[in-house]
Design a protein around this motif. Structure first.
Motif, PDB file in Angstrom:
ATOM      1  N   THR A 402       1.033   6.389   6.617  1.00 61.36           N
ATOM      2  CA  THR A 402       1.574   5.758   5.420  1.00 61.36           C
ATOM      3  C   THR A 402       0.823   4.470   5.127  1.00 61.36           C
ATOM      4  O   THR A 402       0.473   3.717   6.033  1.00 61.36           O
ATOM      5  CB  THR A 402       3.074   5.449   5.603  1.00 61.36           C
ATOM      6  OG1 THR A 402       3.765   6.652   5.903  1.00 61.36           O
ATOM      7  CG2 THR A 402       3.664   4.838   4.333  1.00 61.36           C
ATOM      8  N   ILE A 403       0.573   4.241   3.846  1.00 66.75           N
ATOM      9  CA  ILE A 403      -0.014   2.985   3.386  1.00 66.75           C
ATOM     10  C   ILE A 403       1.117   2.144   2.804  1.00 66.75           C
ATOM     11  O   ILE A 403       1.889   2.612   1.965  1.00 66.75           O
ATOM     12  CB  ILE A 403      -1.090   3.229   2.316  1.00 66.75           C
ATOM     13  CG1 ILE A 403      -2.225   4.088   2.911  1.00 66.75           C
ATOM     14  CG2 ILE A 403      -1.651   1.912   1.784  1.00 66.75           C
ATOM     15  CD1 ILE A 403      -3.253   4.512   1.888  1.00 66.75           C
ATOM     16  N   ALA A 404       1.232   0.906   3.273  1.00 65.54           N
ATOM     17  CA  ALA A 404       2.363   0.073   2.850  1.00 65.54           C
ATOM     18  C   ALA A 404       1.980  -1.391   2.860  1.00 65.54           C
ATOM     19  O   ALA A 404       1.008  -1.798   3.504  1.00 65.54           O
ATOM     20  CB  ALA A 404       3.560   0.303   3.765  1.00 65.54           C
ATOM     21  N   ASN A 405       2.747  -2.176   2.107  1.00 65.53           N
ATOM     22  CA  ASN A 405       2.659  -3.631   2.226  1.00 65.53           C
ATOM     23  C   ASN A 405       3.785  -4.087   3.145  1.00 65.53           C
ATOM     24  O   ASN A 405       4.312  -3.295   3.921  1.00 65.53           O
ATOM     25  CB  ASN A 405       2.711  -4.304   0.846  1.00 65.53           C
ATOM     26  CG  ASN A 405       3.942  -3.905   0.057  1.00 65.53           C
ATOM     27  OD1 ASN A 405       4.997  -3.606   0.624  1.00 65.53           O
ATOM     28  ND2 ASN A 405       3.837  -3.901  -1.262  1.00 65.53           N
ATOM     29  N   ALA A 406       4.188  -5.319   3.056  1.00 67.18           N
ATOM     30  CA  ALA A 406       5.166  -5.856   4.012  1.00 67.18           C
ATOM     31  C   ALA A 406       6.507  -5.122   3.977  1.00 67.18           C
ATOM     32  O   ALA A 406       7.139  -4.919   5.019  1.00 67.18           O
ATOM     33  CB  ALA A 406       5.387  -7.337   3.745  1.00 67.18           C
ATOM     34  N   THR A 407       6.948  -4.698   2.793  1.00 67.60           N
ATOM     35  CA  THR A 407       8.290  -4.116   2.688  1.00 67.60           C
ATOM     36  C   THR A 407       8.350  -2.791   1.950  1.00 67.60           C
ATOM     37  O   THR A 407       9.429  -2.200   1.872  1.00 67.60           O
ATOM     38  CB  THR A 407       9.233  -5.095   1.963  1.00 67.60           C
ATOM     39  OG1 THR A 407       8.702  -5.391   0.662  1.00 67.60           O
ATOM     40  CG2 THR A 407       9.403  -6.382   2.743  1.00 67.60           C
ATOM     41  N   SER A 408       7.221  -2.296   1.413  1.00 62.41           N
ATOM     42  CA  SER A 408       7.266  -1.077   0.603  1.00 62.41           C
ATOM     43  C   SER A 408       6.119  -0.143   0.947  1.00 62.41           C
ATOM     44  O   SER A 408       4.976  -0.584   1.124  1.00 62.41           O
ATOM     45  CB  SER A 408       7.204  -1.412  -0.896  1.00 62.41           C
ATOM     46  OG  SER A 408       8.293  -2.233  -1.270  1.00 62.41           O
ATOM     47  N   ALA A 409       6.434   1.143   1.017  1.00 66.26           N
ATOM     48  CA  ALA A 409       5.402   2.165   1.172  1.00 66.26           C
ATOM     49  C   ALA A 409       4.846   2.504  -0.208  1.00 66.26           C
ATOM     50  O   ALA A 409       5.596   2.574  -1.191  1.00 66.26           O
ATOM     51  CB  ALA A 409       5.987   3.410   1.820  1.00 66.26           C
ATOM     52  N   THR A 410       3.534   2.710  -0.302  1.00 66.01           N
ATOM     53  CA  THR A 410       2.913   2.985  -1.599  1.00 66.01           C
ATOM     54  C   THR A 410       2.251   4.354  -1.673  1.00 66.01           C
ATOM     55  O   THR A 410       2.288   5.007  -2.704  1.00 66.01           O
ATOM     56  CB  THR A 410       1.852   1.921  -1.925  1.00 66.01           C
ATOM     57  OG1 THR A 410       0.813   1.964  -0.929  1.00 66.01           O
ATOM     58  CG2 THR A 410       2.464   0.530  -1.950  1.00 66.01           C
ATOM     59  N   CYS A 422      -7.154  12.832   3.038  1.00 64.66           N
ATOM     60  CA  CYS A 422      -6.717  12.967   1.655  1.00 64.66           C
ATOM     61  C   CYS A 422      -5.689  11.882   1.340  1.00 64.66           C
ATOM     62  O   CYS A 422      -4.711  11.705   2.079  1.00 64.66           O
ATOM     63  CB  CYS A 422      -6.095  14.337   1.389  1.00 64.66           C
ATOM     64  SG  CYS A 422      -7.306  15.668   1.216  1.00 64.66           S
ATOM     65  N   LEU A 423      -5.927  11.152   0.264  1.00 68.64           N
ATOM     66  CA  LEU A 423      -4.998  10.135  -0.227  1.00 68.64           C
ATOM     67  C   LEU A 423      -4.010  10.818  -1.161  1.00 68.64           C
ATOM     68  O   LEU A 423      -4.403  11.558  -2.063  1.00 68.64           O
ATOM     69  CB  LEU A 423      -5.775   9.049  -0.965  1.00 68.64           C
ATOM     70  CG  LEU A 423      -4.975   7.859  -1.497  1.00 68.64           C
ATOM     71  CD1 LEU A 423      -4.445   7.015  -0.346  1.00 68.64           C
ATOM     72  CD2 LEU A 423      -5.865   7.012  -2.413  1.00 68.64           C
ATOM     73  N   THR A 424      -2.706  10.593  -0.942  1.00 68.73           N
ATOM     74  CA  THR A 424      -1.682  11.199  -1.782  1.00 68.73           C
ATOM     75  C   THR A 424      -0.683  10.138  -2.225  1.00 68.73           C
ATOM     76  O   THR A 424      -0.652   9.031  -1.686  1.00 68.73           O
ATOM     77  CB  THR A 424      -0.911  12.310  -1.031  1.00 68.73           C
ATOM     78  OG1 THR A 424       0.061  11.718  -0.162  1.00 68.73           O
ATOM     79  CG2 THR A 424      -1.849  13.190  -0.221  1.00 68.73           C
ATOM     80  N   ASP A 425       0.136  10.492  -3.215  1.00 64.32           N
ATOM     81  CA  ASP A 425       1.258   9.618  -3.545  1.00 64.32           C
ATOM     82  C   ASP A 425       2.376   9.895  -2.549  1.00 64.32           C
ATOM     83  O   ASP A 425       2.247  10.731  -1.650  1.00 64.32           O
ATOM     84  CB  ASP A 425       1.701   9.813  -4.994  1.00 64.32           C
ATOM     85  CG  ASP A 425       2.160  11.236  -5.293  1.00 64.32           C
ATOM     86  OD1 ASP A 425       2.466  11.983  -4.331  1.00 64.32           O
ATOM     87  OD2 ASP A 425       2.214  11.612  -6.473  1.00 64.32           O
ATOM     88  N   LEU A 426       3.516   9.206  -2.691  1.00 66.50           N
ATOM     89  CA  LEU A 426       4.599   9.360  -1.719  1.00 66.50           C
ATOM     90  C   LEU A 426       5.248  10.736  -1.778  1.00 66.50           C
ATOM     91  O   LEU A 426       5.885  11.169  -0.813  1.00 66.50           O
ATOM     92  CB  LEU A 426       5.658   8.282  -1.927  1.00 66.50           C
ATOM     93  CG  LEU A 426       5.219   6.851  -1.583  1.00 66.50           C
ATOM     94  CD1 LEU A 426       6.365   5.876  -1.810  1.00 66.50           C
ATOM     95  CD2 LEU A 426       4.713   6.759  -0.146  1.00 66.50           C
TER      96      LEU A 426
END
Length: 492
Positions: A402-410, A422-426
């Protein structure tokens, strides 16, 4: 000053009274220590040696008493190693190693993200909580955090905040009255509460979790007990469920009967670690047998949460503890995955733990994280404070991070066995893929020339953006970002 009969009488009453109060107040600690001592063969030897030495000393046989003390100390050192080996050997029978594929698991919102966002999404709660107490609830695909009551020196949990991906704030429910907590005081001490239910029961604070049963909060404590003599080992003993007024001991729980993990996580970890005893005492002492978990450290995506990840099976039959394993030693490559059912428990019976050896080892998580950042520079990682967290062994051929910042997954990243990404959306929709060397691919794995879309057609800078597919738009964005970087570098 001599003691008067009155003083002796008062002492005869006061001392037992003080001891009784201390035993009542710290009943859990006393029973916990006594239980731990009785479970250890080494401690049994030490206690017997101390008693023998004191008896000899009382008979003025000091040299013999000192000899007994020396012998006990010499026996205790190897006894400690042998005791640990014996306990692991007892658990090893529940572990098997196989060569076939691991089960499939669903992606989840990372635990680290849910824990970090607990305070900002807590909703209408009055109290304090530690985000590390947050637990994933597979049945509802949500996270629950217990809330500690305020207002008095001695407090327990009084509310539960449950986060779901579809709500901006948490759903809150309340206990009928405060319930015990790990390392709490007096009536709200977890060990003390257990000792009054059954002095044989034990619990580890990290195994405890909470959930909302409608508007009623529930505390679930997976418990264990010691068996075996002279060296004892732990077995599951069901779960205790507190609602604030009553406590129920469920000795066996069927799959799905409760929304979270009913098998003790600490016991699952002990079974996994028992592979260290697979090749004998010598191999265990010199760390030659078994497996280790993925490396820790800030650079590791799974730092702080590297083992016993609670995941839903893709066939919807329940949930397991899942752990990526590396060989013993300095190798960081992932060579196997361990799985054990977390959704069911039977009194006195260990759940089987399976180690699935990978046909081809995967790269370590730190190296993987660095490669993902290099593969998708279009995300502007530093500017957007993004990082890779929680690499999940979702299937034998496809893992998910998962790619995320401090408090949210993107976004998500799919990692195939051939090292392509492969890069995907959530939701899992593919946006862009690269092969092991970083060359752009289509979602099907076919190479794409720079400046072309997934179908191989050229993408002109003046193209209608609304007509582009997600992968084509992502490729164009990457080209623009690369060109800007090149020009800024050239200007310097």
């Amino acid at each position: 000053m001599s003691l008067t009969p009155r003083m002796v009488a008062l002492g005869a009453v006061a001392v037992p009274a003080v001891l009784a109060v201390l035993f009542w107040a710290f009943h859990g600690s006393v029973t916990s220590i006594a239980r731990g001592v009785w479970a250890s063969a080494t401690w049994k030897v030490i206690l017997i040696g101390v008693v023998v030495a004191l008896v000899l000393l009382a008979k003025s046989r000091r040299k013999l008493s000192a000899l007994v003390v020396v012998l006990v100390i010499l026996a205790a050192i190897p006894g400690a190693f042998l005791g640990g080996f014996t306990r692991q050997s007892a658990l090893l029978g529940s572990v098997k190693t196989v060569e076939h594929d691991q089960p499939g698991y669903d992606w989840r919102l990372p635990w680290a993200t849910a824990a970090a966002s607990a305070d900002s999404r807590a909703g209408d709660v009055v109290g304090d909580f530690d985000s590390t107490d947050t637990t994933f609830l597979p049945a509802s695909n949500s996270y629950a955090t217990p809330v500690l009551a305020r207002g008095r020196l001695v407090n327990g949990f009084n509310q539960v905040a449950v986060q779901s991906r579809t709500a901006a704030t948490a759903t809150v429910c309340s206990f009928a009255a405060q319930v015990p907590v790990d390392q709490g005081w007096f009536a709200y001490n977890l060990r003390r509460a257990l000792s009054f239910v059954d002095p044989r029961l034990m619990a580890t604070g990290s195994d405890v979790w909470v959930y909302c049963d409608g508007k009623a909060a529930k505390l679930v404590i997976p418990v264990t007990k010691y068996v075996g003599f002279p060296e004892s080992h732990r077995l599951p003993a069901g779960v205790l469920v507190y609602d604030g007024k009553t406590v129920t001991h469920l000795k066996s729980v069927q799959a799905g009967a409760l929304p979270g993990p009913v098998y003790p996580q600490s016991l699952a970890a002990a079974q996994r670690e028992s592979t260290q005893a697979a090749d004998g005492l010598g191999a265990r002492v010199f760390n030659r047998a078994g497996f280790e978990t993925v490396e820790g450290g800030a650079a590791n995506p799974d730092d702080g949460n590297v083992s016993e990840l609670l995941l839903n099976r893709t066939d919807k039959t329940g949930w397991d503890y899942v752990t990526a394993l590396t060989p013993r030693g300095t190798s960081k490559s992932i060579a196997a995955v361990s799985t054990i059912a977390a959704d069911r428990v039977t009194y006195g019976t260990l759940n089987p733990l399976t180690i699935h050896k990978l046909a081809r080892s995967r790269e370590g998580n730190t190296a993987l994280s660095n490669r993902v950042v290099t593969a998708f520079p279009v995300l502007n990682w530093k500017a957007n404070s993004l990082e890779i967290i929680e690499v999940l062994p979702t299937s034998d051929g496809l893992w998910t991070a998962t790619i995320a910042n401090a408090t949210s997954a993107t976004r998500r990243v799919q990692i195939k066995a051939d090292r392509s990404l492969c890069l995907t959306d959530l939701a899992g929709t593919v946006q862009r893929c690269v092969d092991a060397d970083g060359a752009t691919q289509s979602a099907s794995g076919e190479p794409i020339q720079a400046g072309t879309g997934a179908g191989g057609r050229p993408i002109a800078p003046s193209a209608d953006l609304t007509a582009l597919t997600n992968s084509e738009l992502a490729d164009l964005q990457a080209r623009v970002a690369a060109e800007v970087t090149n020009r800024l570098t050239a200007e310097k």
